[in-house]
Scaffold this motif. Structure first.
Motif, PDB file in Angstrom:
ATOM      1  N   LEU A 151     -12.654   8.806 -14.402  1.00  0.00           N
ATOM      2  CA  LEU A 151     -13.846   7.986 -14.603  1.00  0.00           C
ATOM      3  C   LEU A 151     -14.689   8.434 -15.795  1.00  0.00           C
ATOM      4  O   LEU A 151     -15.048   7.627 -16.654  1.00  0.00           O
ATOM      5  CB  LEU A 151     -14.701   7.972 -13.336  1.00  0.00           C
ATOM      6  N   SER A 152     -15.007   9.714 -15.870  1.00  0.00           N
ATOM      7  CA  SER A 152     -15.893  10.189 -16.944  1.00  0.00           C
ATOM      8  C   SER A 152     -15.270  10.007 -18.319  1.00  0.00           C
ATOM      9  O   SER A 152     -15.964   9.703 -19.299  1.00  0.00           O
ATOM     10  CB  SER A 152     -16.267  11.660 -16.720  1.00  0.00           C
ATOM     11  N   ASN A 153     -13.954  10.149 -18.417  1.00  0.00           N
ATOM     12  CA  ASN A 153     -13.271   9.965 -19.697  1.00  0.00           C
ATOM     13  C   ASN A 153     -13.213   8.501 -20.121  1.00  0.00           C
ATOM     14  O   ASN A 153     -13.255   8.183 -21.316  1.00  0.00           O
ATOM     15  CB  ASN A 153     -11.840  10.521 -19.622  1.00  0.00           C
ATOM     16  N   LEU A 154     -13.128   7.622 -19.142  1.00  0.00           N
ATOM     17  CA  LEU A 154     -12.939   6.205 -19.448  1.00  0.00           C
ATOM     18  C   LEU A 154     -14.245   5.428 -19.597  1.00  0.00           C
ATOM     19  O   LEU A 154     -14.272   4.380 -20.252  1.00  0.00           O
ATOM     20  CB  LEU A 154     -12.076   5.546 -18.360  1.00  0.00           C
ATOM     21  N   GLN A 155     -15.314   5.915 -19.030  1.00  0.00           N
ATOM     22  CA  GLN A 155     -16.583   5.182 -19.052  1.00  0.00           C
ATOM     23  C   GLN A 155     -17.045   4.734 -20.443  1.00  0.00           C
ATOM     24  O   GLN A 155     -17.528   3.608 -20.594  1.00  0.00           O
ATOM     25  CB  GLN A 155     -17.678   6.002 -18.368  1.00  0.00           C
ATOM     26  N   PRO A 156     -16.897   5.578 -21.472  1.00  0.00           N
ATOM     27  CA  PRO A 156     -17.336   5.129 -22.804  1.00  0.00           C
ATOM     28  C   PRO A 156     -16.563   3.912 -23.341  1.00  0.00           C
ATOM     29  O   PRO A 156     -17.010   3.276 -24.300  1.00  0.00           O
ATOM     30  CB  PRO A 156     -17.083   6.360 -23.686  1.00  0.00           C
ATOM     31  N   ARG A 157     -15.435   3.586 -22.724  1.00  0.00           N
ATOM     32  CA  ARG A 157     -14.607   2.479 -23.199  1.00  0.00           C
ATOM     33  C   ARG A 157     -14.832   1.188 -22.398  1.00  0.00           C
ATOM     34  O   ARG A 157     -14.207   0.172 -22.686  1.00  0.00           O
ATOM     35  CB  ARG A 157     -13.129   2.859 -23.132  1.00  0.00           C
ATOM     36  N   PHE A 158     -15.716   1.227 -21.417  1.00  0.00           N
ATOM     37  CA  PHE A 158     -15.908   0.081 -20.534  1.00  0.00           C
ATOM     38  C   PHE A 158     -16.487  -1.128 -21.267  1.00  0.00           C
ATOM     39  O   PHE A 158     -17.408  -1.012 -22.068  1.00  0.00           O
ATOM     40  CB  PHE A 158     -16.863   0.419 -19.388  1.00  0.00           C
ATOM     41  N   VAL A 159     -15.902  -2.287 -20.967  1.00  0.00           N
ATOM     42  CA  VAL A 159     -16.484  -3.584 -21.321  1.00  0.00           C
ATOM     43  C   VAL A 159     -16.696  -4.287 -19.988  1.00  0.00           C
ATOM     44  O   VAL A 159     -15.735  -4.574 -19.274  1.00  0.00           O
ATOM     45  CB  VAL A 159     -15.542  -4.413 -22.226  1.00  0.00           C
ATOM     46  N   GLN A 160     -17.940  -4.544 -19.640  1.00  0.00           N
ATOM     47  CA  GLN A 160     -18.264  -4.996 -18.289  1.00  0.00           C
ATOM     48  C   GLN A 160     -18.484  -6.499 -18.213  1.00  0.00           C
ATOM     49  O   GLN A 160     -19.285  -7.059 -18.952  1.00  0.00           O
ATOM     50  CB  GLN A 160     -19.517  -4.270 -17.805  1.00  0.00           C
ATOM     51  N   GLY A 161     -17.729  -7.145 -17.324  1.00  0.00           N
ATOM     52  CA  GLY A 161     -17.885  -8.577 -17.103  1.00  0.00           C
ATOM     53  C   GLY A 161     -18.875  -8.853 -15.998  1.00  0.00           C
ATOM     54  O   GLY A 161     -19.030  -8.051 -15.074  1.00  0.00           O
ATOM     55  N   GLU A 162     -19.515  -9.999 -16.072  1.00  0.00           N
ATOM     56  CA  GLU A 162     -20.462 -10.393 -15.025  1.00  0.00           C
ATOM     57  C   GLU A 162     -19.744 -10.611 -13.707  1.00  0.00           C
ATOM     58  O   GLU A 162     -20.274 -10.329 -12.643  1.00  0.00           O
ATOM     59  CB  GLU A 162     -21.184 -11.671 -15.454  1.00  0.00           C
ATOM     60  N   ASN A 163     -18.522 -11.107 -13.788  1.00  0.00           N
ATOM     61  CA  ASN A 163     -17.693 -11.292 -12.602  1.00  0.00           C
ATOM     62  C   ASN A 163     -16.236 -11.108 -13.008  1.00  0.00           C
ATOM     63  O   ASN A 163     -15.929 -10.839 -14.175  1.00  0.00           O
ATOM     64  CB  ASN A 163     -17.925 -12.675 -11.964  1.00  0.00           C
ATOM     65  N   ILE A 164     -15.331 -11.265 -12.065  1.00  0.00           N
ATOM     66  CA  ILE A 164     -13.923 -10.978 -12.339  1.00  0.00           C
ATOM     67  C   ILE A 164     -13.304 -12.015 -13.284  1.00  0.00           C
ATOM     68  O   ILE A 164     -12.367 -11.704 -14.035  1.00  0.00           O
ATOM     69  CB  ILE A 164     -13.125 -10.870 -11.015  1.00  0.00           C
ATOM     70  N   SER A 165     -13.827 -13.235 -13.311  1.00  0.00           N
ATOM     71  CA  SER A 165     -13.320 -14.252 -14.240  1.00  0.00           C
ATOM     72  C   SER A 165     -13.653 -13.884 -15.683  1.00  0.00           C
ATOM     73  O   SER A 165     -12.810 -14.002 -16.574  1.00  0.00           O
ATOM     74  CB  SER A 165     -13.903 -15.626 -13.901  1.00  0.00           C
ATOM     75  N   GLN A 166     -14.880 -13.435 -15.915  1.00  0.00           N
ATOM     76  CA  GLN A 166     -15.265 -13.026 -17.260  1.00  0.00           C
ATOM     77  C   GLN A 166     -14.495 -11.775 -17.681  1.00  0.00           C
ATOM     78  O   GLN A 166     -14.137 -11.626 -18.852  1.00  0.00           O
ATOM     79  CB  GLN A 166     -16.766 -12.760 -17.335  1.00  0.00           C
ATOM     80  N   THR A 167     -14.214 -10.912 -16.716  1.00  0.00           N
ATOM     81  CA  THR A 167     -13.434  -9.711 -17.004  1.00  0.00           C
ATOM     82  C   THR A 167     -12.038 -10.078 -17.496  1.00  0.00           C
ATOM     83  O   THR A 167     -11.548  -9.538 -18.493  1.00  0.00           O
ATOM     84  CB  THR A 167     -13.330  -8.829 -15.738  1.00  0.00           C
ATOM     85  N   GLN A 168     -11.399 -11.011 -16.814  1.00  0.00           N
ATOM     86  CA  GLN A 168     -10.090 -11.482 -17.251  1.00  0.00           C
ATOM     87  C   GLN A 168     -10.170 -12.113 -18.635  1.00  0.00           C
ATOM     88  O   GLN A 168      -9.286 -11.924 -19.474  1.00  0.00           O
ATOM     89  CB  GLN A 168      -9.525 -12.492 -16.251  1.00  0.00           C
ATOM     90  N   GLN A 169     -11.251 -12.823 -18.879  1.00  0.00           N
ATOM     91  CA  GLN A 169     -11.441 -13.479 -20.179  1.00  0.00           C
ATOM     92  C   GLN A 169     -11.534 -12.456 -21.307  1.00  0.00           C
ATOM     93  O   GLN A 169     -11.017 -12.675 -22.411  1.00  0.00           O
ATOM     94  CB  GLN A 169     -12.701 -14.341 -20.124  1.00  0.00           C
TER      95      GLN A 169
END
Length: 248
Positions: A151-169
């Motif tokens: 988790l700590s290593n990957l957090q700086p790379r997160f792109v967060q979607g409002e919901n799972i549909s936006q995440t897939q997008q």
């Protein structure tokens, strides 16, 4: 002949007169299967399900603030239980309609390996996931990465979607090379339709039990009761299974 036509017309009018609409808030991961189920439900019963898709946490806030939804199909079991306790959901109406699966997915057919080791390799710049505060699949992704010690290593790379549909997008459009999404979003005919994927082992996150609940605004409404009953039937269950969900 005239009598037969008259009888047929009478039946059609009677069916229409009893047809009703039900307003349904649907977790984003369940978009495709619910669209199929709603179409079949209308064909079989005459009732129409008016669907809205989004994050479960956001739907909760909207329902608390008076949104006109009559049924909630959540992406977790906690939100429907909470609505029942707050008298916004009808006690005893809640049931699990599907158990979801988390998958790490990329449109690149060579990026995600069969064991998910790509997360350790770091051969990517961005990792998409849904907002863990409002989307249960996002919460499950955080839980999995925590158990993997990444988790700590990957957090700086997160792109967060409002919901799972936006995440897939985000993944589809290339804004993130890979992301945690629902298996149902990338499955077709029992196989991942494109790209590469790792189905996250179930022991890395709590089961994603997706519950339905009849909301207070749907109490005593024929279409609402009919839809909940329909979701428990064989036709709906067949659709749910076809999208990779498990059933309780």
């Amino acid at each position: 002949m005239k009598n037969a036509l008259f009888f047929g017309l009478t039946v059609a009018i009677a069916t229409l007169s009893h047809a009703d609409e039900v307003q349904v808030a649907v977790a984003a991961n369940f978009t495709a299967p619910m669209q199929q189920i709603a179409a079949q439900f209308e064909k079989d019963t005459g009732h129409k399900a008016v669907l809205a898709f989004g994050a479960t946490g956001k739907f909760y806030a909207q329902i608390v603030n008076g949104a006109p939804f009559e049924i909630l199909l959540a992406a977790d079991d906690e939100t429907p239980a909470r609505l029942e306790k707050e008298a916004l959901g009808l006690a005893g109406s809640r049931f699990t309609y599907a158990i979801g699966k988390l998958v790490l997915w990329s449109t690149d057919p060579a990026l995600v390996d069969a064991k998910g080791d790509v997360l350790k390799s770091g051969q990517f710049k961005h990792l998409a996931l849904a907002n863990p505060k409002t989307a249960p699949y996002g919460s499950a992704a955080i839980e999995a990465m925590t158990k993997l010690g990444l988790l700590s290593n990957l957090q700086p790379r997160f792109v967060q979607g409002e919901n799972i549909s936006q995440t897939q997008q985000f993944v589809t459009t290339g804004n993130a090379e890979l992301g945690f999404v629902a298996l149902s979003q990338v499955l077709k005919d029992g196989k991942v339709s494109s790209g590469s994927a790792w189905i996250v082992p179930a022991n890395l996150y709590e089961p994603i039990r997706q519950d339905a609940v009849l909301l207070a605004k749907g109490h005593n409404k024929a279409a609402a009761g009919a839809l909940l009953a329909y979701l428990k039937g064989d036709k709906a269950k067949a659709v749910i299974r076809s999208f990779g969900y498990e059933l309780p």
